[in-house]
Design a protein around this motif. Structure first.
Motif, mmCIF file in Angstrom:
data_model
loop_
_atom_site.group_PDB
_atom_site.id
_atom_site.type_symbol
_atom_site.label_atom_id
_atom_site.label_comp_id
_atom_site.label_asym_id
_atom_site.label_seq_id
_atom_site.Cartn_x
_atom_site.Cartn_y
_atom_site.Cartn_z
ATOM 1 N N GLY A 47 14.019 11.210 11.791
ATOM 2 C CA GLY A 47 13.042 10.351 11.153
ATOM 3 C C GLY A 47 12.264 11.007 10.033
ATOM 4 N N ASN A 48 12.691 12.193 9.622
ATOM 5 C CA ASN A 48 11.963 12.940 8.603
ATOM 6 C C ASN A 48 11.917 12.171 7.282
ATOM 7 O OD1 ASN A 48 10.507 15.111 7.632
ATOM 8 N ND2 ASN A 48 12.208 16.549 7.666
ATOM 9 N N SER A 49 10.849 12.382 6.541
ATOM 10 C CA SER A 49 10.702 11.793 5.210
ATOM 11 C C SER A 49 11.081 12.835 4.160
ATOM 12 C CB SER A 49 9.248 11.360 4.984
ATOM 13 O OG SER A 49 8.419 12.507 4.845
ATOM 14 N N PHE A 50 11.272 12.388 2.930
ATOM 15 C CA PHE A 50 11.556 13.339 1.846
ATOM 16 C C PHE A 50 10.350 14.236 1.613
ATOM 17 C CE2 PHE A 50 12.770 14.068 -2.819
ATOM 18 C CZ PHE A 50 13.595 15.124 -2.490
ATOM 19 N N ASP A 51 9.143 13.694 1.725
ATOM 20 C CA ASP A 51 7.948 14.529 1.615
ATOM 21 C C ASP A 51 7.924 15.590 2.710
ATOM 22 O OD1 ASP A 51 6.822 13.418 -0.685
ATOM 23 O OD2 ASP A 51 5.739 11.894 0.441
ATOM 24 N N PHE A 70 21.001 30.562 1.093
ATOM 25 C CA PHE A 70 21.500 29.309 0.498
ATOM 26 C C PHE A 70 20.754 28.153 1.164
ATOM 27 C CE2 PHE A 70 24.220 25.832 -0.605
ATOM 28 C CZ PHE A 70 24.759 26.197 -1.834
ATOM 29 N N PHE A 71 20.459 27.118 0.386
ATOM 30 C CA PHE A 71 19.625 26.010 0.843
ATOM 31 C C PHE A 71 20.368 24.688 0.709
ATOM 32 C CE2 PHE A 71 17.173 29.487 -0.729
ATOM 33 C CZ PHE A 71 16.181 29.660 0.222
ATOM 34 N N LEU A 72 20.484 23.953 1.802
ATOM 35 C CA LEU A 72 21.006 22.584 1.787
ATOM 36 C C LEU A 72 19.822 21.653 2.006
ATOM 37 C CD1 LEU A 72 24.289 22.750 3.924
ATOM 38 C CD2 LEU A 72 24.079 22.552 1.436
ATOM 39 N N ILE A 73 19.517 20.844 1.004
ATOM 40 C CA ILE A 73 18.316 20.010 1.029
ATOM 41 C C ILE A 73 18.727 18.547 1.039
ATOM 42 C CG2 ILE A 73 16.150 19.492 -0.141
ATOM 43 C CD1 ILE A 73 16.666 22.324 -1.586
ATOM 44 N N GLY A 74 18.481 17.882 2.157
ATOM 45 C CA GLY A 74 18.836 16.471 2.289
ATOM 46 C C GLY A 74 17.731 15.558 1.792
ATOM 47 N N VAL A 75 18.137 14.380 1.350
ATOM 48 C CA VAL A 75 17.182 13.346 0.941
ATOM 49 C C VAL A 75 17.287 12.217 1.977
ATOM 50 C CG1 VAL A 75 16.493 11.723 -0.863
ATOM 51 C CG2 VAL A 75 17.468 13.944 -1.492
ATOM 52 N N PRO A 76 16.314 12.136 2.888
ATOM 53 C CA PRO A 76 16.332 11.080 3.910
ATOM 54 C C PRO A 76 16.072 9.704 3.291
ATOM 55 C CG PRO A 76 14.866 12.883 4.541
ATOM 56 C CD PRO A 76 15.217 13.076 3.090
ATOM 57 N N PRO A 77 16.224 8.635 4.076
ATOM 58 C CA PRO A 77 15.861 7.312 3.577
ATOM 59 C C PRO A 77 14.433 7.329 3.015
ATOM 60 C CG PRO A 77 16.999 7.092 5.660
ATOM 61 C CD PRO A 77 16.759 8.573 5.445
ATOM 62 N N LEU A 78 14.257 6.669 1.901
ATOM 63 C CA LEU A 78 12.984 6.738 1.183
ATOM 64 C C LEU A 78 11.879 5.911 1.818
ATOM 65 C CD1 LEU A 78 14.358 6.604 -2.471
ATOM 66 C CD2 LEU A 78 13.839 8.617 -1.051
ATOM 67 N N ARG A 80 10.288 6.272 4.450
ATOM 68 C CA ARG A 80 9.608 7.059 5.475
ATOM 69 C C ARG A 80 8.445 7.819 4.863
ATOM 70 N NH1 ARG A 80 15.020 9.588 8.231
ATOM 71 N NH2 ARG A 80 15.776 7.637 9.150
ATOM 72 N N TRP A 81 7.458 8.059 5.698
ATOM 73 C CA TRP A 81 6.240 8.769 5.335
ATOM 74 C C TRP A 81 5.995 9.889 6.322
ATOM 75 C CZ3 TRP A 81 2.242 4.272 4.968
ATOM 76 C CH2 TRP A 81 1.729 4.169 3.677
ATOM 77 N N VAL A 116 3.477 13.823 11.706
ATOM 78 C CA VAL A 116 4.493 12.932 12.281
ATOM 79 C C VAL A 116 5.099 12.108 11.151
ATOM 80 C CG1 VAL A 116 3.486 12.779 14.598
ATOM 81 C CG2 VAL A 116 2.753 11.179 12.821
ATOM 82 N N ASN A 117 6.267 11.556 11.432
ATOM 83 C CA ASN A 117 6.952 10.705 10.464
ATOM 84 C C ASN A 117 6.856 9.252 10.912
ATOM 85 O OD1 ASN A 117 8.108 12.803 8.721
ATOM 86 N ND2 ASN A 117 9.167 13.399 10.585
ATOM 87 N N VAL A 118 6.618 8.372 9.960
ATOM 88 C CA VAL A 118 6.579 6.936 10.236
ATOM 89 C C VAL A 118 7.434 6.232 9.192
ATOM 90 C CG1 VAL A 118 4.292 6.973 11.325
ATOM 91 C CG2 VAL A 118 4.466 6.590 8.872
ATOM 92 N N SER A 119 7.815 5.025 9.507
ATOM 93 C CA SER A 119 8.637 4.239 8.602
ATOM 94 C C SER A 119 7.787 3.205 7.886
ATOM 95 C CB SER A 119 9.738 3.535 9.403
ATOM 96 O OG SER A 119 10.430 2.627 8.590
ATOM 97 N N PHE A 120 8.086 2.970 6.623
ATOM 98 C CA PHE A 120 7.395 1.924 5.873
ATOM 99 C C PHE A 120 7.600 0.561 6.529
ATOM 100 C CE2 PHE A 120 7.752 4.708 1.987
ATOM 101 C CZ PHE A 120 6.396 4.894 1.851
ATOM 102 N N ARG A 121 8.661 0.420 7.301
ATOM 103 C CA ARG A 121 8.913 -0.857 7.965
ATOM 104 C C ARG A 121 7.763 -1.240 8.884
ATOM 105 N NH1 ARG A 121 13.772 1.641 9.723
ATOM 106 N NH2 ARG A 121 14.706 2.185 7.772
#
Length: 158
Positions: A47-51, A70-78, A80-81, A116-121
């Motif tokens: 549930g992580n956010s990009f922030d 080496f760094f692998l940086i994912g972009v989760p669904p936008l 999320r907060w 914590v992570n929350v969803s804009f939904r």
């Protein structure tokens, strides 16, 4: 091909250890094999956010060996907060993984303590529902700044 010491993984549920596939068969596990790393530090959380990803990436920088990591940086669904947990003392676990035998040791991600992570939904009044281009533009802005920073210090990342 250059060998690296540590592979750092940032993201959400799609990069959690053992979540969807075995660690050695995950995209980051296969990358670790190709990069020849000695260890993997996986700081992903469900549930992580990009922030949240960027906060962890920046907060952990004293621990990096920029020349050999080496760094692998994912972009989760936008949608999320990452927010303060209102004094609930939340903690988030991360993993140190040995890519030779695929054992893992969990530890607390200290820089995510109290968040914590929350969803804009959960809140239909946010700008993400009124104007999706706002959310996408903000994400592109963050990607530009983080890649500019990483390029300026010659980081090895994807």
């Amino acid at each position: 091909m250059k060998k690296y010491k540590t592979l750092w993984v940032y993201g959400s549920s799609n990069s959690l250890p053992g979540k969807a596939v075995a660690m050695k068969e995950s995209f980051w596990g296969l990358a670790a094999k190709d990069l020849g790393v000695d260890e993997i530090i996986n700081l992903s959380s469900g549930g992580n956010s990009f922030d949240g990803v960027l906060h962890t990436l920046v907060s952990m920088q004293p621990k990096y060996d920029w020349s050999n990591d080496f760094f692998l940086i994912g972009v989760p669904p936008l949608e999320r907060w990452t927010v303060f947990d209102n004094h609930s003392d939340s903690s988030t676990l991360a993993c140190k993984i040995d890519p030779n035998n695929w054992t893992k040791e969990e530890f607390e991600n200290d820089c995510f303590h109290g968040l914590v992570n929350v969803s804009f939904r959960e809140d239909k009044s946010t700008v993400v529902y009124e104007d999706r281009s706002w959310t996408e533009t903000q994400a592109l802005n963050k990607i530009f700044f983080v890649t500019s920073w990483l390029d300026s210090i010659n980081a090895n990342y994807l």
